[in-house]
Scaffold this active site. Structure first.
Site, PDB file in Angstrom:
ATOM      1  CG  HIS A   1      -1.863  -1.047   1.364  1.00  0.00           C
ATOM      2  ND1 HIS A   1      -2.665  -1.217   2.469  1.00  0.00           N
ATOM      3  CD2 HIS A   1      -2.218  -2.027   0.505  1.00  0.00           C
ATOM      4  CE1 HIS A   1      -3.463  -2.259   2.274  1.00  0.00           C
ATOM      5  NE2 HIS A   1      -3.204  -2.775   1.095  1.00  0.00           N
TER       6      HIS A   1
ATOM      7  CE1 TYR B   1     -10.013   2.199   3.063  1.00  0.00           C
ATOM      8  CE2 TYR B   1      -8.992   2.012   0.899  1.00  0.00           C
ATOM      9  CZ  TYR B   1      -9.238   1.508   2.152  1.00  0.00           C
ATOM     10  OH  TYR B   1      -8.684   0.310   2.516  1.00  0.00           O
TER      11      TYR B   1
ATOM     12  CG  ASP C   1      -9.977  -0.196  -1.961  1.00  0.00           C
ATOM     13  OD1 ASP C   1     -11.082  -0.255  -2.551  1.00  0.00           O
ATOM     14  OD2 ASP C   1      -9.801  -0.614  -0.807  1.00  0.00           O
TER      15      ASP C   1
ATOM     16  CG  HIS D   1     -12.929   1.603   0.603  1.00  0.00           C
ATOM     17  ND1 HIS D   1     -13.675   1.906   1.725  1.00  0.00           N
ATOM     18  CD2 HIS D   1     -12.140   0.588   0.961  1.00  0.00           C
ATOM     19  CE1 HIS D   1     -13.334   1.102   2.703  1.00  0.00           C
ATOM     20  NE2 HIS D   1     -12.405   0.286   2.285  1.00  0.00           N
TER      21      HIS D   1
ATOM     22  CD  GLU E   1      -9.360  -3.420  -2.837  1.00  0.00           C
ATOM     23  OE1 GLU E   1      -8.143  -3.317  -3.170  1.00  0.00           O
ATOM     24  OE2 GLU E   1      -9.718  -3.513  -1.660  1.00  0.00           O
TER      25      GLU E   1
ATOM     26  CD  GLU F   1     -12.404  -4.528   1.119  1.00  0.00           C
ATOM     27  OE1 GLU F   1     -11.459  -4.537   0.304  1.00  0.00           O
ATOM     28  OE2 GLU F   1     -12.428  -3.788   2.113  1.00  0.00           O
TER      29      GLU F   1
ATOM     30  NE  ARG G   1     -10.142  -6.606  -2.512  1.00  0.00           N
ATOM     31  CZ  ARG G   1      -8.992  -6.727  -1.883  1.00  0.00           C
ATOM     32  NH1 ARG G   1      -7.997  -7.393  -2.384  1.00  0.00           N
ATOM     33  NH2 ARG G   1      -8.805  -6.153  -0.711  1.00  0.00           N
TER      34      ARG G   1
ATOM     35  CG  HIS H   1     -10.044  -7.822   2.784  1.00  0.00           C
ATOM     36  ND1 HIS H   1     -10.616  -7.646   4.036  1.00  0.00           N
ATOM     37  CD2 HIS H   1      -9.703  -6.585   2.360  1.00  0.00           C
ATOM     38  CE1 HIS H   1     -10.617  -6.366   4.332  1.00  0.00           C
ATOM     39  NE2 HIS H   1     -10.081  -5.696   3.341  1.00  0.00           N
TER      40      HIS H   1
ATOM     41  CD  GLU I   1      -5.422  -5.559   1.214  1.00  0.00           C
ATOM     42  OE1 GLU I   1      -6.370  -6.368   1.325  1.00  0.00           O
ATOM     43  OE2 GLU I   1      -5.536  -4.331   1.361  1.00  0.00           O
TER      44      GLU I   1
HETATM   45 MG    MG Z   1     -10.621  -2.713  -0.158  1.00  0.00          MG
END
Ligand code: MG
Length: 445
Positions: free
Chosen positions: A165, A201, A249, A251, A275, A301, A322, A351, A378
């Site tokens: 990340h 996020y 992501d 999100h 994602e 997720e 995921r 995830h 991840e």
């Molecule tokens: Mg996520």
């Protein structure tokens, strides 16, 4: 001429006894011998929950002990936003239901626990079942003297490729952070940038915004995020080069139509995947994304219910599934999802953030290593305190995670260390607060 089982065991024991340096029979040897003699399997003697918070999030692990000395197992049941509810679901409901049952029938126990609440597929109950399910796989591995990956068919690859990340308040910070990870050997980078003055996020909320909200809660405006997110991808592709795999992501923060636009615009940046472009409530819009672009999509997720992932896989509307293993019911459920996905050309990307215990991370890595359709994992580093509690965390080397070669999950929990890191008091008891649009409408986060 075949040697009768009892005779074979005697022969093994006799031969071992004649060698001065012969190793002592291990727990696994005893379990194999027991199975060969047709003796009863271990029975569940106790089930309890171990809780700790070695980093920012609350971790929950189920420990099952058996009536055989030294034979036990651990399973991840981490649902950090409602952690206090998982413990009674395990100890007040699954414990009395399972005490005295043999540990060898994992699928049967999974199905009977699933059915015992009548209403099912909720996050609390799925996590409780996951804790039991993974603990039983751990026990079976310890019995066999093998890591769980061997029980699931063995390795499809040597190690597990991961993504790190990279985040920052501004574009330059993200690029600099990404370059640090590339220097460490990572090849795949998820990039997230802050949204000044807003609750974006994956990064902080520092800076000022010209938007004047009608409330004093954390603020978010999807259109701002959309423009800034696309700019981030453009800059990262330009600054980091063509060889880097980029992930991002979304999100579930944009409206469905904005999500379609975002995925379409992002196609030019050759993403590894985008994602969670949509919330689970809006999954029908995946068809529109597919009709408009070939950007690879990862989703899952937030899923708890098979009816959420089945259509996306069967209609090939996503490229990576995921799910959060404990949220879908554990290792057994994840394995079924992976096998289903393989039939439709969908890959896995389980995830793996901080709100998964190291036991859960090892379950992820185990599925990664045995699944032909593994995509990517991840990665979240384990701090020193976490590693002091969970001894045997998956190892990270040059951007790859390595599965344990020890029996079961290969993780031992030091409960004295865990007791030194209890859940920290917080105003919402570990739950999340709200985020609102400028007019005060609450949004999914
Ligand atoms: Mg996520």
């Amino acid at each position: 001429m075949p040697i009768p089982r009892r005779g074979l065991l005697k022969s093994i024991a006799g031969a071992a006894g004649t060698l001065a340096l012969a190793p002592r029979f291990t727990l696994a040897d005893e379990q194999v011998a027991r199975a060969m003699r047709g003796l009863p399997q271990p029975r569940i003697k106790d089930i309890r929950v171990i809780e700790c918070q070695p980093e920012g999030v609350r971790l929950t692990v189920v420990k099952i002990t058996t009536d055989q000395d030294g034979l036990y197992g651990y399973g991840c049941a981490t649902f950090t936003q409602r952690a206090d509810l998982v413990k009674p679901a395990v100890e007040l409901y699954l414990r009395p239901f399972l005490l005295g049952k043999t540990t060898d029938r994992i699928e049967d126990i999974w199905q009977s626990c699933y059915d015992s609440s009548y209403w099912r597929n909720g996050p609390v109950l799925n996590n409780a079942i996951s804790g039991v399910d993974q603990a039983l796989w751990d026990i079976k591995g310890r019995q066999a003297g093998m890591p769980v990956y061997q029980l699931a068919g063995g390795k499809c690859r040597e190690a597990v490729d991961t993504y790190a990340h990279a985040s920052g308040d501004d574009f330059e910070d993200v690029v600099a952070n990404a370059k640090q990870y590339l220097a460490q050997g990572f090849r795949n980078i998820r990039v997230q940038v802050g949204l000044p003055g807003m609750a974006g996020y994956g990064s902080s909320h520092s800076g000022n915004t010209s938007v004047k909200p009608l409330h004093d809660k954390p603020l978010f405006e999807p259109a701002y995020q959309m423009r800034r997110g696309l700019k981030l991808l453009e800059i990262c592709r330009r600054e980091l080069g063509d060889e880097v795999e980029l992930l991002h992501d979304m999100h579930e923060r944009l409206t469905p139509n904005e999500a379609v636009q975002f995925c379409k615009e992002a196609e030019q940046y050759r993403m590894f995947f985008l994602e969670d472009p949509l919330s689970p409530e809006d999954i029908d819009y995946f068809r529109q994304i597919r009709q408009n672009c070939a950007t690879p999509i990862a989703m899952g997720e937030l899923f708890n219910n098979p009816h959420e992932w089945q259509p996306l896989i069967a209609e090939r509307l996503i490229d990576y599934i995921r799910c959060h293993l404990s949220q879908v019911g554990g290792f057994s459920s994840g394995r079924k999802i992976a096998i289903l996905a393989e039939q439709f050309g969908v890959k896995t990307a389980w995830h793996g953030p901080g709100d998964v215990s190291p036991v859960g991370h090892m379950a992820n890595v185990t599925l990664d290593i045995v699944s032909y359709n593994f995509g990517i994992q991840e990665y979240t580093p384990f701090n020193e305190r976490t590693q002091a509690i969970f001894q045997g965390c998956p190892e990270m080397r040059d951007g790859y995670l390595w599965v344990s070669e020890k029996p079961g999950w290969g993780i031992e929990i030091d409960e004295k260390e865990a007791a030194k890191a209890p859940f920290k008091p917080s105003p919402l008891n570990g739950g999340w607060g709200e985020i609102r649009l400028r007019d005060g409408t609450v949004i999914k986060q």
